[in-house]
Design an enzyme around this catalytic site. Sequence first.
Site, short mmCIF file in Angstrom:
data_model
loop_
_atom_site.label_atom_id
_atom_site.label_comp_id
_atom_site.label_asym_id
_atom_site.label_seq_id
_atom_site.Cartn_x
_atom_site.Cartn_y
_atom_site.Cartn_z
N SER A 1 -10.67 -3.85 4.26
CA SER A 1 -9.40 -3.13 4.23
C SER A 1 -9.26 -2.30 5.49
O SER A 1 -10.25 -2.04 6.19
CB SER A 1 -9.37 -2.21 3.00
OG SER A 1 -8.26 -1.34 3.06
N SER A 2 -8.04 -1.88 5.79
CA SER A 2 -7.81 -0.93 6.87
C SER A 2 -7.45 0.45 6.33
O SER A 2 -7.18 1.37 7.12
CB SER A 2 -6.67 -1.42 7.77
OG SER A 2 -7.04 -2.60 8.45
N GLY B 1 -1.24 -1.79 6.36
CA GLY B 1 -2.13 -2.88 6.73
C GLY B 1 -2.95 -2.52 7.95
O GLY B 1 -3.52 -1.42 8.05
N GLU C 1 -4.60 -9.31 -3.50
CA GLU C 1 -5.63 -8.79 -2.61
C GLU C 1 -6.54 -9.86 -2.04
O GLU C 1 -7.23 -9.63 -1.04
CB GLU C 1 -6.47 -7.74 -3.34
CG GLU C 1 -7.08 -6.73 -2.45
CD GLU C 1 -6.04 -5.94 -1.68
OE1 GLU C 1 -5.99 -6.09 -0.44
OE2 GLU C 1 -5.28 -5.20 -2.30
N THR D 1 0.81 -1.19 0.00
CA THR D 1 0.00 0.00 0.00
C THR D 1 0.86 1.26 0.00
O THR D 1 1.96 1.26 0.53
CB THR D 1 -0.87 -0.03 1.26
OG1 THR D 1 -1.53 -1.29 1.34
CG2 THR D 1 -1.86 1.10 1.28
N THR E 1 -3.19 0.20 -3.29
CA THR E 1 -2.38 -0.92 -2.84
C THR E 1 -2.28 -2.05 -3.85
O THR E 1 -3.19 -2.25 -4.67
CB THR E 1 -2.95 -1.48 -1.52
OG1 THR E 1 -2.10 -2.49 -1.02
CG2 THR E 1 -4.35 -2.02 -1.71
N ASN F 1 -1.38 -4.75 -2.04
CA ASN F 1 -1.46 -5.54 -0.82
C ASN F 1 -0.07 -5.85 -0.31
O ASN F 1 0.50 -5.07 0.44
CB ASN F 1 -2.31 -6.80 -0.98
CG ASN F 1 -2.78 -7.32 0.37
OD1 ASN F 1 -3.03 -6.55 1.29
ND2 ASN F 1 -2.90 -8.63 0.51
#
Length: 588
Positions: free
Chosen positions: A463-464, A485, A431, A392, A410, A412
């Site tokens: 997602s965060s 993350g 992802e 990301t 991102t 990931n």
Amino acid sequence: MADPMHDAPRASITGRALHVFAFPSLLIAACLTGFLPAAPAFAKKPPPPVLTAAAAAVPDSYSAAAAKEIFAEGGNAVDAAVAIAFTLAVTYPDAGNIGGGGFMTLYVDNKPYFLDYREVAPQGATKEMYLDDKGNVEPDASLVGYRAVGVPGTVDGMWEAQKRFGKLKWKQVLAPAIKYASDGFVVQPWLQKRHDYAARSFAGKTNFDVYFSGLKAGATFRQPELAETLKRIASDGGREFYEGRTADLISTAMYGHGLVSKQDLQRYHAVWRDPLTADWNGYQIVTAPPPSSGGVGLIQLLKMKADLKPAFDGVQLNSVPYIHLVSQMEDRVFADRQQYLGDPDSYKIPVAKLLDDSYLASRAAEVKADAAPGATGVKPGLGDTMPERAQTTHFSVVDQWGNAVSNTYTLNGPFGAGVVVDGAGFLLNDEMDDFVTKPGTTNQFGVTGDEVNTIAPGRRPLSSMAPTILLKDGNVALVIGTPGGSRIFTTIFQVMTDLFDFGMAPQDALAAMRFHHQLIPPTTIFYEPYAPITGDLADALKAKGYKLEGQPFNGDVQMVRVNGTTPEADSDPRGAGVGAVFPLSPSK
């Protein structure tokens, strides 16, 4: 002309000024499929500047140069953001991308917007696709190779944002990226180190080093196939990626190896969603809704800390009592994240309840200065009922008219799945690892989830990412975000707290020590190499019952703060980013 998305009546939800914008019923289906009517483009003669300059905080010097070029041509924050994103796909290939996805929070013409261009699971995906015949998770199956790839969203997201709000022509905003792909860029030592680390994971499994073995410090790295892909997208528009020659190359690469098909690509559309907004500390937060957990988590942390003001009064930043109180708050946020948050197009996510004043006050009341770490298991706060079905990088941009873009996108993991599309020259994401491959198991960031985030065709993984804009009296005051993350929203929370609760200068707030705690593993405080927890502080935390564990990374925050009419851009000292302020350019 009225904007149907934002001129509709607003319905207040019980809580500290959380607002959800009410959509006319005829627009609901359009919103869910991404076909939202476009707002009028900016006028040829924009209003007078309201700031003394434009500004951007970005991950590398090449994307800063791209922003400078776009602002010099009279572009706005959205034009610059799109140019930055495509440039990073060339010069920052471990995270910048056209083969991934992300979120964009915007404030344009005094209105907040949110664009979800997150990847989705292919139609051939199944809940058990990463389990062996004994029901156990296959190691790395969701991380490396073709089967780890979700349907990319970045290109459609950038296309939708620029088409709706940009001032310049589409070809203009892609020009810097095409130049860097064709002519090359000089590789910095940090990029070679990232390449060397990732290449060990991909060796013998993907075609990664066929394309990226030339990432050597000091070398000029050229990507002719990527240049041709970008030229096609520039000429034919963003949908070329999903319906044209590029889509054919993706589906050909996937055939017999992965699940993403030409039909998956044709079906994909970015979605305009209601941003989350909440009042805090005299500011209005504008941030990411589900399928991000980041916006919910950030607001929960900020509001719980406000509820706990008596407990925090007189407590020194990053002291044992401070870390202990914040860790208990984080336990509760991650317990809720695990149980309730996922794709809002598949489940009715209880956002209003999770951000309700009385609910957060009750959660804050559970936090005790004298509590023993891990003595009592932390449960989701709304009970055990399920919701109803229904690597990301970040950059921040503000233009001279007071518009802002906070964008996090991102692949990931670093360099995604390690798969390059032959003939097209770009990396694809991994992802699918952001789904719960098996309830109770953890992903690469150590977080788990429940049924709400399991794999299903067309579903967007949780997602965060939390691209966030802070407003003061209707004007942009802060644009902030970070990769990391599950550390994303805890990092943003700490920087915002350092800025506004402790009155630190922006660079000091960015440089301050960060720590992370996420319920699992219990009683564990993660620390970072940039400002490690050592000495008396480490000894005191261990004596209180905590375990300390090092982590290699805790954010790369890119932040623009506006003081009155003057923007200040600052980049995290942990990374190679650039904070740049651009003088006013004549309107064109």
